[in-house]
Write a protein that holds these residues in place. Sequence first.
Motif, mmCIF file in Angstrom:
data_model
loop_
_atom_site.group_PDB
_atom_site.id
_atom_site.type_symbol
_atom_site.label_atom_id
_atom_site.label_comp_id
_atom_site.label_asym_id
_atom_site.label_seq_id
_atom_site.Cartn_x
_atom_site.Cartn_y
_atom_site.Cartn_z
ATOM 1 N N PHE A 102 13.641 14.209 19.487
ATOM 2 C CA PHE A 102 14.590 14.475 18.409
ATOM 3 C C PHE A 102 14.857 15.971 18.243
ATOM 4 O O PHE A 102 15.957 16.379 17.851
ATOM 5 C CB PHE A 102 14.066 13.921 17.078
ATOM 6 C CG PHE A 102 13.932 12.415 17.052
ATOM 7 C CD1 PHE A 102 14.721 11.619 17.860
ATOM 8 C CD2 PHE A 102 12.995 11.812 16.227
ATOM 9 C CE1 PHE A 102 14.590 10.235 17.843
ATOM 10 C CE2 PHE A 102 12.862 10.430 16.199
ATOM 11 C CZ PHE A 102 13.655 9.641 17.018
ATOM 12 N N SER A 103 13.845 16.786 18.533
ATOM 13 C CA SER A 103 13.985 18.234 18.326
ATOM 14 C C SER A 103 14.521 18.957 19.565
ATOM 15 O O SER A 103 14.593 20.186 19.578
ATOM 16 C CB SER A 103 12.639 18.844 17.933
ATOM 17 O OG SER A 103 11.741 18.817 19.036
ATOM 18 N N ARG A 104 14.849 18.177 20.612
ATOM 19 C CA ARG A 104 15.345 18.732 21.875
ATOM 20 C C ARG A 104 14.285 19.576 22.583
ATOM 21 O O ARG A 104 14.561 20.616 23.178
ATOM 22 C CB ARG A 104 16.612 19.569 21.652
ATOM 23 C CG ARG A 104 17.770 18.774 21.066
ATOM 24 C CD ARG A 104 19.004 19.616 20.893
ATOM 25 N NE ARG A 104 20.106 18.820 20.353
ATOM 26 C CZ ARG A 104 20.905 19.225 19.362
ATOM 27 N NH1 ARG A 104 20.709 20.412 18.813
ATOM 28 N NH2 ARG A 104 21.881 18.467 18.925
ATOM 29 N N GLY A 105 13.037 19.112 22.492
ATOM 30 C CA GLY A 105 11.959 19.752 23.218
ATOM 31 C C GLY A 105 11.845 19.190 24.621
ATOM 32 O O GLY A 105 12.691 18.395 25.060
ATOM 33 N N ASP A 106 10.809 19.570 25.328
ATOM 34 C CA ASP A 106 10.568 19.110 26.696
ATOM 35 C C ASP A 106 9.784 17.796 26.616
ATOM 36 O O ASP A 106 8.558 17.795 26.512
ATOM 37 C CB ASP A 106 9.781 20.169 27.470
ATOM 38 C CG ASP A 106 9.685 19.860 28.956
ATOM 39 O OD1 ASP A 106 9.634 18.667 29.312
ATOM 40 O OD2 ASP A 106 9.636 20.809 29.760
ATOM 41 N N THR A 107 10.491 16.684 26.702
ATOM 42 C CA THR A 107 9.868 15.373 26.523
ATOM 43 C C THR A 107 8.880 15.054 27.641
ATOM 44 O O THR A 107 7.825 14.467 27.396
ATOM 45 C CB THR A 107 10.944 14.272 26.446
ATOM 46 O OG1 THR A 107 11.899 14.615 25.432
ATOM 47 C CG2 THR A 107 10.317 12.929 26.087
ATOM 48 N N ALA A 108 9.214 15.421 28.873
ATOM 49 C CA ALA A 108 8.318 15.140 30.002
ATOM 50 C C ALA A 108 6.972 15.838 29.798
ATOM 51 O O ALA A 108 5.909 15.251 30.048
ATOM 52 C CB ALA A 108 8.953 15.589 31.311
ATOM 53 N N LYS A 244 9.331 23.736 25.629
ATOM 54 C CA LYS A 244 7.893 23.442 25.713
ATOM 55 C C LYS A 244 7.152 23.923 24.467
ATOM 56 O O LYS A 244 6.137 23.336 24.078
ATOM 57 C CB LYS A 244 7.285 24.068 26.973
ATOM 58 C CG LYS A 244 7.509 23.252 28.253
ATOM 59 C CD LYS A 244 6.732 23.839 29.399
ATOM 60 C CE LYS A 244 6.739 22.909 30.619
ATOM 61 N NZ LYS A 244 8.075 22.642 31.131
ATOM 62 N N VAL A 245 7.635 24.991 23.850
ATOM 63 C CA VAL A 245 7.035 25.456 22.600
ATOM 64 C C VAL A 245 7.142 24.353 21.551
ATOM 65 O O VAL A 245 6.180 24.055 20.832
ATOM 66 C CB VAL A 245 7.727 26.737 22.088
ATOM 67 C CG1 VAL A 245 7.209 27.112 20.701
ATOM 68 C CG2 VAL A 245 7.498 27.892 23.064
ATOM 69 N N PHE A 290 9.125 15.541 10.754
ATOM 70 C CA PHE A 290 10.582 15.391 10.625
ATOM 71 C C PHE A 290 11.207 16.624 9.977
ATOM 72 O O PHE A 290 12.348 16.980 10.290
ATOM 73 C CB PHE A 290 10.922 14.129 9.831
ATOM 74 C CG PHE A 290 10.955 12.891 10.675
ATOM 75 C CD1 PHE A 290 11.980 12.681 11.579
ATOM 76 C CD2 PHE A 290 9.951 11.946 10.585
ATOM 77 C CE1 PHE A 290 12.017 11.556 12.381
ATOM 78 C CE2 PHE A 290 9.971 10.806 11.383
ATOM 79 C CZ PHE A 290 11.009 10.607 12.286
ATOM 80 N N VAL A 291 10.484 17.284 9.085
ATOM 81 C CA VAL A 291 10.969 18.552 8.518
ATOM 82 C C VAL A 291 11.123 19.579 9.633
ATOM 83 O O VAL A 291 12.131 20.300 9.703
ATOM 84 C CB VAL A 291 10.012 19.068 7.428
ATOM 85 C CG1 VAL A 291 10.402 20.483 7.016
ATOM 86 C CG2 VAL A 291 10.034 18.149 6.213
ATOM 87 N N LEU A 292 10.132 19.635 10.525
ATOM 88 C CA LEU A 292 10.211 20.566 11.652
ATOM 89 C C LEU A 292 11.374 20.230 12.580
ATOM 90 O O LEU A 292 12.059 21.124 13.085
ATOM 91 C CB LEU A 292 8.897 20.540 12.448
ATOM 92 C CG LEU A 292 7.799 21.496 11.990
ATOM 93 C CD1 LEU A 292 6.550 21.306 12.842
ATOM 94 C CD2 LEU A 292 8.263 22.935 12.048
ATOM 95 N N VAL A 293 11.591 18.941 12.812
ATOM 96 C CA VAL A 293 12.736 18.531 13.627
ATOM 97 C C VAL A 293 14.022 19.075 13.016
ATOM 98 O O VAL A 293 14.891 19.626 13.713
ATOM 99 C CB VAL A 293 12.814 16.991 13.747
ATOM 100 C CG1 VAL A 293 14.157 16.571 14.339
ATOM 101 C CG2 VAL A 293 11.688 16.468 14.621
ATOM 102 N N GLY A 294 14.160 18.928 11.708
ATOM 103 C CA GLY A 294 15.350 19.431 11.026
ATOM 104 C C GLY A 294 15.495 20.938 11.166
ATOM 105 O O GLY A 294 16.603 21.451 11.377
#
Length: 309
Positions: A102-108, A244-245, A290-294
Amino acid sequence: MLDGLGVDTLTVELSPTFQLIMSVSLMVMMFTVALGLKFQDFIDLKKEPGAVAGGVAAQVLGLPLLTLGLIMMLNPAPGVALGMIVVASCPGGNVSNALTLFSRGDTAYSVSLTAISSVSAALVTPVSILFWANQYGPTSALVDTLDVDPTIFLVQTAGLLALPLVCGMSLAHWKTDLAAVMKRYLTPVAFSILVGLILVGGYTNRDVLFSPDHNLIPLVMTHNAVAFAAGALAAVAMRLAGPKVRSLTFEVGIQNAGLGLLLLLSQFGGVGGAVAVTALWGVWHITAGFVLVGLFRGYDQLTKNTRIS
């Protein structure tokens, strides 16, 4: 100082039948997790061993060490400290993968870390709990009064975690279609167990959770913030790329509170302070996640608008 007067006098009593149910529930949860693990989930271990090793170290060593430091600063009741240590010793869960996505991080990268922490949990989690609990005198004394035999605890916990993990991963490898079907039906069961445990733990300890005398809500919020910060700072220290962060921030900040509750109820006599902290963590870390995702998505949008202008 958090004296926690009376917080550890509360216990969640378990009958032998309910203890058996807890053990079976734990095995169902771990089996379901293993059904979703594939050998390609570990691909980053070969591609970027340094990033993976650093991420695992942040989870396995960094968070428990910082947790001990926080305990030493705040001096909480023994059971409260035990709950903090149990949470910090648990592996991350699949929720971290979803929040990373959701946060557009590195899912892999996130999936690789979750896979490694889940597989190693059979040995790492019980060893970590006993080791770090013994570093804080009041909690070490509490564990002694609970008559927890380290050898029995290690063997039982390793068995309860390792057996379903091996069975689940083997089935996922050799019978992919069957594993997919089983995961589809077992996932809501495992999720219901997780939610049920958190609700039972919260309801049973509601007087403790919301009592201003024990300060558990600020304590859990602070502990969780430290966990998220530890993941982010570890990633920055390793000079990992931005996605990745975000991944490592969630991997360290999101812990399997359901597993922690099961271990406390089945192995540690349901100490009220520990159960309360772990149940509260189970609710709060998802909210904070979820706050961090936002915030991450808001940062992306702000950066995009700045570039356009």
